[in-house]
Design a protein around this motif. Structure first.
Motif, PDB file in Angstrom:
ATOM      1  N   UNK A   1     -18.776  17.521   0.014  1.00 25.17           N
ATOM      2  CA  UNK A   1     -19.841  16.479  -0.070  1.00 25.17           C
ATOM      3  C   UNK A   1     -21.172  17.012  -0.217  1.00 25.17           C
ATOM      4  N   UNK A   2     -21.443  17.879   0.622  1.00 26.23           N
ATOM      5  CA  UNK A   2     -22.785  18.514   0.627  1.00 26.23           C
ATOM      6  C   UNK A   2     -23.320  18.996  -0.689  1.00 26.23           C
ATOM      7  N   UNK A   3     -22.073  19.383  -1.618  1.00 26.23           N
ATOM      8  CA  UNK A   3     -22.581  19.836  -2.973  1.00 26.23           C
ATOM      9  C   UNK A   3     -23.344  19.009  -3.881  1.00 26.23           C
ATOM     10  N   UNK A   4     -23.030  17.822  -3.557  1.00 25.63           N
ATOM     11  CA  UNK A   4     -23.618  16.652  -4.404  1.00 25.63           C
ATOM     12  C   UNK A   4     -24.512  15.861  -3.666  1.00 25.63           C
ATOM     13  N   UNK A   5     -25.110  16.507  -2.449  1.00 24.74           N
ATOM     14  CA  UNK A   5     -26.203  15.693  -1.872  1.00 24.74           C
ATOM     15  C   UNK A   5     -27.550  16.245  -2.021  1.00 24.74           C
TER      16      UNK A   5
ATOM     17  N   UNK B   1     -30.966  16.595  -0.053  1.00 20.38           N
ATOM     18  CA  UNK B   1     -31.303  16.538   1.295  1.00 20.38           C
ATOM     19  C   UNK B   1     -30.421  16.522   2.289  1.00 20.38           C
ATOM     20  N   UNK B   2     -30.708  16.366   3.418  1.00 26.45           N
ATOM     21  CA  UNK B   2     -29.918  16.630   4.755  1.00 26.45           C
ATOM     22  C   UNK B   2     -29.219  15.190   5.021  1.00 26.45           C
ATOM     23  N   UNK B   3     -29.592  14.203   4.717  1.00 25.12           N
ATOM     24  CA  UNK B   3     -29.136  12.975   4.976  1.00 25.12           C
ATOM     25  C   UNK B   3     -27.711  12.688   4.794  1.00 25.12           C
ATOM     26  N   UNK B   4     -26.913  13.511   4.079  1.00 26.19           N
ATOM     27  CA  UNK B   4     -25.471  13.273   3.965  1.00 26.19           C
ATOM     28  C   UNK B   4     -24.527  13.488   5.378  1.00 26.19           C
ATOM     29  N   UNK B   5     -25.268  14.438   6.025  1.00 22.75           N
ATOM     30  CA  UNK B   5     -24.689  14.361   7.422  1.00 22.75           C
ATOM     31  C   UNK B   5     -24.426  13.398   8.201  1.00 22.75           C
TER      32      UNK B   5
ATOM     33  N   UNK C   1     -18.737  11.275   6.571  1.00 21.89           N
ATOM     34  CA  UNK C   1     -18.739  12.347   7.436  1.00 21.89           C
ATOM     35  C   UNK C   1     -18.264  11.587   9.039  1.00 21.89           C
ATOM     36  N   UNK C   2     -18.596  10.584   9.152  1.00 20.80           N
ATOM     37  CA  UNK C   2     -18.382   9.967  10.569  1.00 20.80           C
ATOM     38  C   UNK C   2     -16.779   9.904  10.554  1.00 20.80           C
ATOM     39  N   UNK C   3     -15.933   9.697   9.490  1.00 20.36           N
ATOM     40  CA  UNK C   3     -14.498   9.483   9.498  1.00 20.36           C
ATOM     41  C   UNK C   3     -14.075  11.070   9.842  1.00 20.36           C
ATOM     42  N   UNK C   4     -14.749  12.184   9.340  1.00 19.39           N
ATOM     43  CA  UNK C   4     -14.211  13.545   9.735  1.00 19.39           C
ATOM     44  C   UNK C   4     -14.661  13.548  11.039  1.00 19.39           C
TER      45      UNK C   4
END
Length: 300
Positions: free
Chosen positions: A265-269, A271-275, A280-283
């Motif tokens: 997921x982070x590889x396509x994001x 900025x840091x908003x992907x967190x 991510x909440x499901x994880x």
């Protein structure tokens, strides 16, 4: 010789127990080989109400793992026993047969699995063997995220905020695939069909929907990240929309790790908003469940 016990971590990449066993074998005073082992416990699975589809998926992915391990010169041995009570003596016998000096494994957090592992540790260490546990099923070790009073979280929302804070500060570390090991004159075992487990039970697992192997899982992850992750928060509520990742079966048996999901997921994001994204909440929900099982074992 080093022995690696595969359970619900059927992958060669981002597998800390496998990686460390291979490193220790290579860097020891007397370099040695690595053997893998998996254990078949049909009666224990039945007592846990594991579905035949889950077991069939696990066995099929174990077969694929055997191929990947073979490319690393790591033979896979298979032990069959009905219940967890047979596991400790079987592992001790296997360790002695191949002159293994240490057992490496990734933690499982359910109560029966914890009790089984404690029995194995007691028996093996009592016989002078090493016993090494690693964290391969979660991003952050269960029980390490506490509130300001140093007490465990019981509610998801504050846990989620604390988890994201710890994750953002510590970053993401993935373990590479181990180096190829010295060849061993040891044959891998065949994977049993466990036919009795599937007696009178039709299988509905579709290989078209959930194909076997880590490569297939990573392709599903890549497809989700590229096509659906951006609209997941909204579209996940509509069954008619193919908006979810369909990765749960792979996570359940460890063909894919949660760290690999976050890395994808982070590889396509940007900025840091992907967190803070819904996926991510499901994880994090998955992490919270394991946190609760460790700190409140009565929930098992």
């Amino acid at each position: 010789m080093k022995l690696v016990w595969f359970r619900n971590d059927l992958r060669v990449r981002d597998n800390p127990a496998l990686y460390q066993a291979c490193e220790d074998a290579r860097r020891g005073q007397k370099p040695c080989g690595v053997i893998a082992v998996a254990i078949i416990c049909p009666q224990q699975w039945l007592s846990h109400d594991d579905s035949p589809n889950k077991v069939a998926f696990w066995l099929a992915n174990l077969e694929q793992l055997k191929i990947e391990l073979s490319a690393l010169n790591i033979p896979l041995k298979v032990i069959s026993g009905d219940l967890f009570s047979s596991v400790a003596p079987s592992l001790l016998e296997l360790s002695k047969r191949y002159h293994c000096d240490g057992l490496y494994l990734n933690e499982e957090y359910c109560l029966n699995e914890q009790q089984r592992d404690d029995e194995v540790e007691s028996l093996l260490t009592g016989d002078g063997l090493g016993f090494y546990r690693f964290q391969g099923d979660t991003v952050i070790a269960p029980g390490t995220i506490l509130n300001q009073s140093k007490l465990p979280y019981r509610v998801f929302t504050p846990f989620s905020k604390a988890w994201r804070s710890v994750f953002s500060a510590s970053g993401l570390q993935l373990y590479p695939e181990p180096k190829i090991q010295p060849p061993l004159d040891i044959e891998s075992d065949s994977i049993p069909l466990v036919a009795s487990y599937f007696k009178n039970t039709p299988l509905v697992w579709s290989q078209d929907v959930w194909p076997v192997g880590a490569d297939a899982a990573h392709q599903k992850l890549q497809n989700f990240v590229n096509e659906s992750a951006g609209t997941y928060r909204h579209d996940r509520d509509f069954p008619s929309v193919n908006a979810t990742s369909s990765l749960s079966p792979y996570l359940a048996i460890g063909v894919l790790s949660p760290r690999q999901c976050l890395a994808g997921l982070s590889s396509r994001a940007q900025g840091a908003e992907w967190v803070d994204s819904q996926w991510v909440s499901e994880i994090v929900w998955r992490e919270f469940y394991r946190h609760l099982m460790v700190l409140f074992p009565q929930l098992n």
